[in-house]
Design a protein around this motif. Structure first.
Motif, PDB file in Angstrom:
ATOM      1  N   GLY A  11      -6.561  -2.368  -5.754  1.00  0.00           N
ATOM      2  CA  GLY A  11      -7.598  -1.652  -5.021  1.00  0.00           C
ATOM      3  C   GLY A  11      -7.367  -0.153  -4.971  1.00  0.00           C
ATOM      4  N   THR A  12      -8.420   0.609  -5.227  1.00  0.00           N
ATOM      5  CA  THR A  12      -8.401   2.067  -5.076  1.00  0.00           C
ATOM      6  C   THR A  12      -9.534   2.450  -4.139  1.00  0.00           C
ATOM      7  OG1 THR A  12      -9.888   2.418  -6.969  1.00  0.00           O
ATOM      8  CG2 THR A  12      -7.514   2.348  -7.424  1.00  0.00           C
ATOM      9  N   LYS A  13      -9.666   3.745  -3.913  1.00  0.00           N
ATOM     10  CA  LYS A  13     -10.742   4.222  -3.049  1.00  0.00           C
ATOM     11  C   LYS A  13     -12.103   3.905  -3.644  1.00  0.00           C
ATOM     12  CE  LYS A  13     -12.359   8.418  -0.694  1.00  0.00           C
ATOM     13  NZ  LYS A  13     -12.126   9.881  -0.520  1.00  0.00           N
ATOM     14  N   TRP A  57      -5.287  -8.389  -6.901  1.00  0.00           N
ATOM     15  CA  TRP A  57      -6.335  -7.407  -6.646  1.00  0.00           C
ATOM     16  C   TRP A  57      -5.695  -6.019  -6.626  1.00  0.00           C
ATOM     17  CZ3 TRP A  57     -10.107  -9.445  -2.296  1.00  0.00           C
ATOM     18  CH2 TRP A  57     -10.667 -10.677  -2.716  1.00  0.00           C
ATOM     19  N   THR A  96      -2.898  -6.456  -3.717  1.00  0.00           N
ATOM     20  CA  THR A  96      -3.104  -7.623  -2.858  1.00  0.00           C
ATOM     21  C   THR A  96      -2.941  -8.873  -3.718  1.00  0.00           C
ATOM     22  OG1 THR A  96      -4.697  -6.382  -1.525  1.00  0.00           O
ATOM     23  CG2 THR A  96      -4.656  -8.779  -1.252  1.00  0.00           C
ATOM     24  N   VAL A 147      -3.312   3.612  -4.344  1.00  0.00           N
ATOM     25  CA  VAL A 147      -3.570   2.254  -4.831  1.00  0.00           C
ATOM     26  C   VAL A 147      -2.844   1.253  -3.942  1.00  0.00           C
ATOM     27  CG1 VAL A 147      -1.598   2.253  -6.438  1.00  0.00           C
ATOM     28  CG2 VAL A 147      -3.550   0.766  -6.879  1.00  0.00           C
ATOM     29  N   ARG A 148      -3.417   0.076  -3.838  1.00  0.00           N
ATOM     30  CA  ARG A 148      -2.779  -1.013  -3.077  1.00  0.00           C
ATOM     31  C   ARG A 148      -2.853  -2.293  -3.913  1.00  0.00           C
ATOM     32  NH1 ARG A 148      -7.714  -0.089  -0.982  1.00  0.00           N
ATOM     33  NH2 ARG A 148      -9.190  -1.849  -0.963  1.00  0.00           N
ATOM     34  N   ARG A 166     -12.880   1.363  -6.163  1.00  0.00           N
ATOM     35  CA  ARG A 166     -13.217  -0.037  -6.445  1.00  0.00           C
ATOM     36  C   ARG A 166     -11.964  -0.916  -6.357  1.00  0.00           C
ATOM     37  NH1 ARG A 166     -13.083   2.661 -11.287  1.00  0.00           N
ATOM     38  NH2 ARG A 166     -11.697   1.828 -12.906  1.00  0.00           N
ATOM     39  N   THR A 167     -12.203  -2.209  -6.466  1.00  0.00           N
ATOM     40  CA  THR A 167     -11.118  -3.193  -6.476  1.00  0.00           C
ATOM     41  C   THR A 167     -11.255  -4.068  -7.718  1.00  0.00           C
ATOM     42  OG1 THR A 167     -10.963  -3.277  -4.056  1.00  0.00           O
ATOM     43  CG2 THR A 167     -10.054  -5.148  -5.271  1.00  0.00           C
ATOM     44  N   GLU A 168     -10.205  -4.073  -8.533  1.00  0.00           N
ATOM     45  CA  GLU A 168     -10.181  -4.914  -9.733  1.00  0.00           C
ATOM     46  C   GLU A 168      -9.515  -6.241  -9.374  1.00  0.00           C
ATOM     47  OE1 GLU A 168     -11.445  -4.338 -12.650  1.00  0.00           O
ATOM     48  OE2 GLU A 168     -11.974  -2.214 -12.452  1.00  0.00           O
ATOM     49  N   LYS A 169     -10.219  -7.345  -9.684  1.00  0.00           N
ATOM     50  CA  LYS A 169      -9.690  -8.678  -9.394  1.00  0.00           C
ATOM     51  C   LYS A 169      -9.234  -9.308 -10.706  1.00  0.00           C
ATOM     52  CE  LYS A 169     -12.758  -9.197  -5.423  1.00  0.00           C
ATOM     53  NZ  LYS A 169     -13.798 -10.040  -4.766  1.00  0.00           N
ATOM     54  N   SER A 205       0.837  -1.202   0.000  1.00  0.00           N
ATOM     55  CA  SER A 205       0.000   0.000   0.000  1.00  0.00           C
ATOM     56  C   SER A 205       0.871   1.251   0.000  1.00  0.00           C
ATOM     57  CB  SER A 205      -0.923  -0.010   1.227  1.00  0.00           C
ATOM     58  OG  SER A 205      -0.164  -0.056   2.424  1.00  0.00           O
TER      59      SER A 205
END
Length: 300
Positions: A234-236, A232, A223, A220-221, A238-241, A210
């Motif tokens: 992740g932003t504030k 994954w 995972t 952005v982070r 949404r999270t794209e998988k 992060s």
């Protein structure tokens, strides 16, 4: 003087005299003696009494082969090896190395060790034991890779595209000097960026990466969901998988003046327009990210 022949006559009379009946006491004594003689004779012909089931002497003749090797085995752990959406439950020595684990996986799946990407909280080192990387009983071991037949059946445009992209990058000016990246880098290092260790290579941490920026300058982070073989982002909002197999390439470059951090892009489509950029990635995790997403097996 006795007359001649009197002794002979007396003996003849005694022999002819009938036997006197025995009284009760004499009869019982005679019967007891006869019984003892008969038992003694029969006793010499009887077999020895059988040993009771619990007698140690009887058990001494039973083989203890079932105990052979017992108690001297190596400490085992229960593992769930997951490959190609199939789970395999195995017991494996805790003091075996990652290289030996690959051989075990080969015997189960037919996947050659050189084609395997074995993950447990990051890539499993071949030269370290499962104990050293703190594998516990019940752990899930993710395996990604293709058999030789699968590799031979795959076309090579993807590899060619990667080589072309690298050659093209070498011709260009450093990425961090390009205008599209400067507007993000000029914001400076994020206050909550993760610490970096210059010149080191580490496995992926157990927590998300992060404190980084994306191309729009938002936080952005990253995972790494190894069990699902997904990344994954992740932003504030949404999270794209993303399935790791859908990521075509990963490129990175040190940030000038901050070489302990990199800017990194994940290629999600066929061209550079599909790059998803992430800035201020700690340098010690760069190789682990590339190996985890692409897998060393893809280069064979």
């Amino acid at each position: 003087m006795e007359e001649p022949g009197m002794d002979t006559e007396a003996e003849t009379v005694a022999a002819e005299e009938p036997a006197r009946p025995l009284n009760c006491v004499e009869a019982e004594a005679a019967a007891g003696a006869a019984t003892e003689d008969s038992c003694a004779a029969r006793g010499s012909l009887q077999p020895a009494p059988a040993q009771p089931p619990g007698d140690p002497a009887a058990q001494a003749s039973v083989s203890n082969g079932e105990d052979a090797g017992g108690g001297a085995g190596r400490e085992l752990v229960d593992l769930k090896i997951i490959w190609n959406k199939t789970k395999h439950d195995v017991k494996f020595p805790l003091d075996s190395t990652g290289s030996e684990l690959k051989q075990k996986i080969h015997s189960i799946t037919g996947l050659p060790p050189a084609m395997q990407k074995v993950m447990y909280k990051g890539l499993v080192p071949e030269d370290k034991t499962l104990r050293e990387i703190k594998v516990t009983s019940g752990a899930k071991i993710m395996v990604v890779g293709s058999t030789i037949n699968d590799v031979l059946a795959v076309n090579t445009p993807k590899d060619a595209a990667q080589q072309d992209a690298k050659a093209e990058e070498n011709k260009k000016e450093p990425l961090c000097r390009q205008k599209q990246h400067r507007k993000v880098l000029d914001k400076g290092k994020p206050e909550d960026v993760m610490p970096s260790v210059k010149g080191a290579q580490e496995r992926l941490p157990t927590v998300p990466l992060s404190g980084m920026y994306n191309k729009s300058g938002g936080k952005v982070r990253l995972t790494f969901k190894l069990e699902q073989d997904q990344l994954w982002i992740g932003t504030k909002e949404r999270t794209e998988k993303l399935p790791m197999g859908s990521i075509k390439n990963v490129v990175s470059e040190p940030i000038e003046g901050h070489e302990d951090y990199h800017m990194m892009a994940f290629q999600l489509g066929p061209t550079e327009a599909s790059y998803y950029w992430v800035y201020w990635v700690p340098t010690q995790y760069v190789d682990a990210i590339k190996d985890t997403v692409l897998g060393k097996w893809q280069y064979f």
